[in-house]
Every structure is written in C-alpha cells, then in structure tokens.
Write an enzyme that holds these catalytic residues in place. Sequence first.
Site, PDB file in Angstrom:
ATOM      1  CE  LYS A 105     127.844  73.404 -33.247  1.00 29.95           C
ATOM      2  NZ  LYS A 105     128.172  72.004 -32.727  1.00 29.95           N
ATOM      3  CB  SER A 144     127.344  71.314 -29.310  1.00 34.26           C
ATOM      4  OG  SER A 144     127.987  71.040 -30.333  1.00 34.26           O
ATOM      5  CB  SER A 192     127.687  68.143 -31.472  1.00 35.24           C
ATOM      6  OG  SER A 192     128.273  68.251 -30.125  1.00 35.24           O
TER       7      SER A 192
END
Length: 575
Positions: free
Chosen positions: A53, A127, A151
């Site tokens: 990420k 996210s 997330s």
Amino acid sequence: MVHASPSLPEPRPELDGTAAAAWITWLPQPLPPLQAPVEDGPAPLAGLRFAVKDNIDVAGLPTTAACPAFGHVATEDAGVVRRLRRAGALVAGKTNLDQFACGLNGTRSPYGAVPNAFDPAYVSGGSSSGSAFAVATGEVDFALGTDTAGSGRVPAGLNNIVGLKPSRGLLSAHGVVPAAQSVDCVSILARTVELAARVLCAAMGPDPRDPYSRELTLAPAHWPASFRFGVPSLRAFFGDTQAEAAFDLAIERLQALGGTPVEIDYTPLAEAAALLYDSALVAERYAAVRPFFDAHEAAVIEPVRTILAQGRAYDAAQHVEAQTRLRALGQRAAAMWTQIDVLAVPTAPTHCTIADMRADPVAHNSRMGVYTNFVNLLDYAALSVPSSLRPDGLPFGITLIGPCGSDLALAVLGQRYHHATGLPLGATGEPMPVPLPLPQAPAAATVQVAVVGAHLSGMPLNGQLTARGARLVASTRTAPQYRLFALPGTTPPKPGMVRTAPGEGAAIAVEVWDMPLDRYGSFVALIPAPLGIGTLTLEDGSAVQGFLCEPLALAGAQDISHHGGWRAYIRSLAA
C-alpha cells in the site's frame, strides 16, 4: 518501469483500465528479496510476490499516500517490508488507496477509484483498495494494507479474500504514513488464511523505532471443537436483504462448525466506534500530517480535507476526555469475553456502487465501518474471511474478532470456516486448495491451571481462560485427597475444594488448562475470596496450580464430594 517521482500511473498495456487503477507504482520486474542470515533457515516466503500500500515505504520507490504533493522517494524500507523481503518475498509495486488512508471505500484518490474485483460498478472498499484488488485478481500472492478503522478488512470482505488485522503493535509501523498512529495496524491481505498467517509470522516482531510497537505473546494456534460465538444485538444492513441473508447463513455455518451463538450487547462497541470521528480522537488524524496539511491544505481532496481539518477544532482537555470515555467503554465491552470465545460480525453490512458513493461519500462511507471501527480502539485482533457469494454475484465476508494476542487462534477457526464455504479464491476462479498446516507462534512460557467449577468448559466463567489464550490440555481427576463443597450465596454458583487428610478425601473431576505465563497474573487477580490458587495433586501424581478454598468459608456449605465433580452436581440439580 519505476516512476521517477510521484505522478499519475503510466499505462499498463497488459491490464485494462480498471486493473491499472489499483496501482500507483508498478514494477514489471519485482524488487528482489534481501539476503537473510544463513542461521535464519529456509526463507518462508521465497518467491512470493507482494504489493505494498502506498502509505508504506519501499526503498527507492515513491510514497504518496495517494497525495502527489505529499510524495517523496523512500530512502529505506519500512520495518515490515524489510522483514518480508528478508523472508524471501519480492515487491511487485505500490498500490492505490483512499488518500491518507482516510476512507473505507476506495474512491478517494486522485489516481482513480479502484473498482470491485467482481463488478467494476461497485466500490472495492478501502482504504487498502489497490492491495485488495491486486490480491483478489491474482496479480500478487499477498499484499500489505493498513487498518485503523477497518481499512484492511472492508476491502477484503468486499473482494472475497482474507484480511488479517493483527493485534496492535505486533507488526512494526515504522516507515508507515500514520492515519491515527496510536491505533494504526499494518494489515495482510491474501487469498487463503494459511498464507496470511505465514506472512504474519514472518513479519511480526518488536521494533524500537515504532513508538507503539510491543512484544506480544500470542495464544497457540488452537481452536476447540465446541465454542461460543457472539453475534451483535445491532443488525444494521441498511435495507440490503442479500447481505442480511448472507449473515444468517454465516451463523448457521459457525453452528455447524461447533459454535453456539450468544447475542452480545453491541452498545458499548458502537459507542466506541463513534468516538473515532465524532470526538476529539479525530485530532489524531490531523496530527499525523499536520505540517504538510497546514502548508498544503488545498492539495488534499474532499472529503479527506474536511475530515482532517476538523481535528483542529479540539483542545488537549477534550482529547483526554475522549480517551477516558473510550477506556470506560472498553471496560464495559470486556464483559462480553466472559460469555463468548469469539465475536462474529459482518465485515461490511452492504455493497455500494461507485456512483452512489460519490453522490453521498460521507454517509455511505460511514456505513462501511459499522462493524469495524471499534476493533483497534479496544485493542482486539480480527480476521476477515470470505463467507459467500450473494445472488447478485457480489462477495460477502464475516470478521472473527478476539482479544489482543488471539491472532493465530482466530486463524485456526478462520481457516476451518473459509474451507467450509467451498468458495473460489478471490476473483480468480481457482478452487479452494487443501488446507495447509498453520504456523505456530514461538513457544511462550506457560503455566498449567486446574479448574473445578465455574471455569470449566461451557461454564459461565470459562471466558476468563479463553480470553487469555488458555488452552484445554486435559480432563482428569485429582488424587483422592480432596473434598468439594457447594458454596452458598455465590454468583455465578461456585464450588470450594479443600485438601483433606490421607484416606478422608475423594477424587474430584477437574480440567487442566495451559495459560501463557504473562497472562496468569491478570487471571489470578479476578479470583474472589474465599477462593484462591494453590498446588493441586492430580491422580497421576503430578502437581499443577489450581483452585482451593479457605476452610473457614465452608460453614453451612453442602459437601458434594460424592458426586465426583461440579458438572455431576449441576446435573443432579437439574434432575
């Protein structure tokens, strides 16, 4: 191809536009692993490709947190990335996310909205949106996300993959752009529970460079055949009848695996969840990027800008008040662990199209966190596992939640559950493989404790053992030198056992539990007078710690030794 500086992603001819939205930096040739010391043994992740990420540093690659103006080229690997590369894994690139990890939907990025792997009209969840898409579609073997409010779990549940949210501090967050640093976790996304657990064991360990890192003793990778699972009193599906039916099916499957459902009061969990954005705790999101935000506020997209800006409105006293309120809610919520071994909730209560999310981004995003926001705030471990594919073809997942340190125990139940679904792996269409053995945590010092009454399996106080990672190792009897009494006026009803002179006692049924030594003290602290812990002799002559009673408390108590144990006595009352 590596982006020389943070920018919009370059075209990827081997993927269509929807897949390209998952990546910010793509590496056709992955970064090689780091050389591990010979004494470390075979690399546990050798040859596996993983995505990172883009709020987690990889040396030589940009870190943007989905905000190009914030971007910088990392000079070293984040602590967790370094551990994984030393374990033999190869970095495939950096993935898209909701900007500054502020969102649960995957649309809040100038690099584009990441679509759902099953239907591009729907959100991926966030996210950790790009990481989930890359895993679900088989582009990588596993991926790193982050998880502050869900997330790492929501995108897993919406894309038919596994999302492992570790206990706080188990994985280093050094080199991670904070969202709310005191509750941030690096999360793991994979297509099987076994791989997620293997990655966890390769990546975990204390890191003095992370102020919230800590050394944790994990409960053994073990799950009993019979267990109690909590289901929330709040059933919020926002009119999504397919999701509600899918959760009912999940409850039935857990029952088929040996579970007994217990409804728990969801109120303290919901109130704790609300504090994340509706109290001074939101100031921590602002503090995480304060110097950049104050200088470049216009570079932050909406609604992220508004969420961060509201953190300025609170003072230190209000933050202290919110923290105190959270601790009080944590005390209330802790009572549920005396009733259940695990909490099972929908990972996400509904699906949402990208168009609907953009039309009303705050309300729809808030719905995604109904069953996730409280977990890190209350210091729990969690594992999202695929559960079913709905009639409309969209995935539904459930999350198994346990006390801090229960990560590998949850993995055992999660693997059983996932394989019982018979689902394909992610969106690849590949069939479920044969389950592989799960890794064990490094052996920790333990103490064996014999229980005789309300702490027995299935009894009211058994949760005080399971919440501390204790494991049942034997059902046996004491040596024939004890007497058992039913103590009057105790809630729940409890027995008292005393040692007798040779030839005057009986053999009493007990269970022996193996408990991590570092949790033994907190267990003993719960034991009320006139009970206490002493040394018991078992029928095979071995000695263990166990419950004994002060003799002075036996005045008026009924001698029930002839029943041979507490369970037999309880059955006699029912008869």
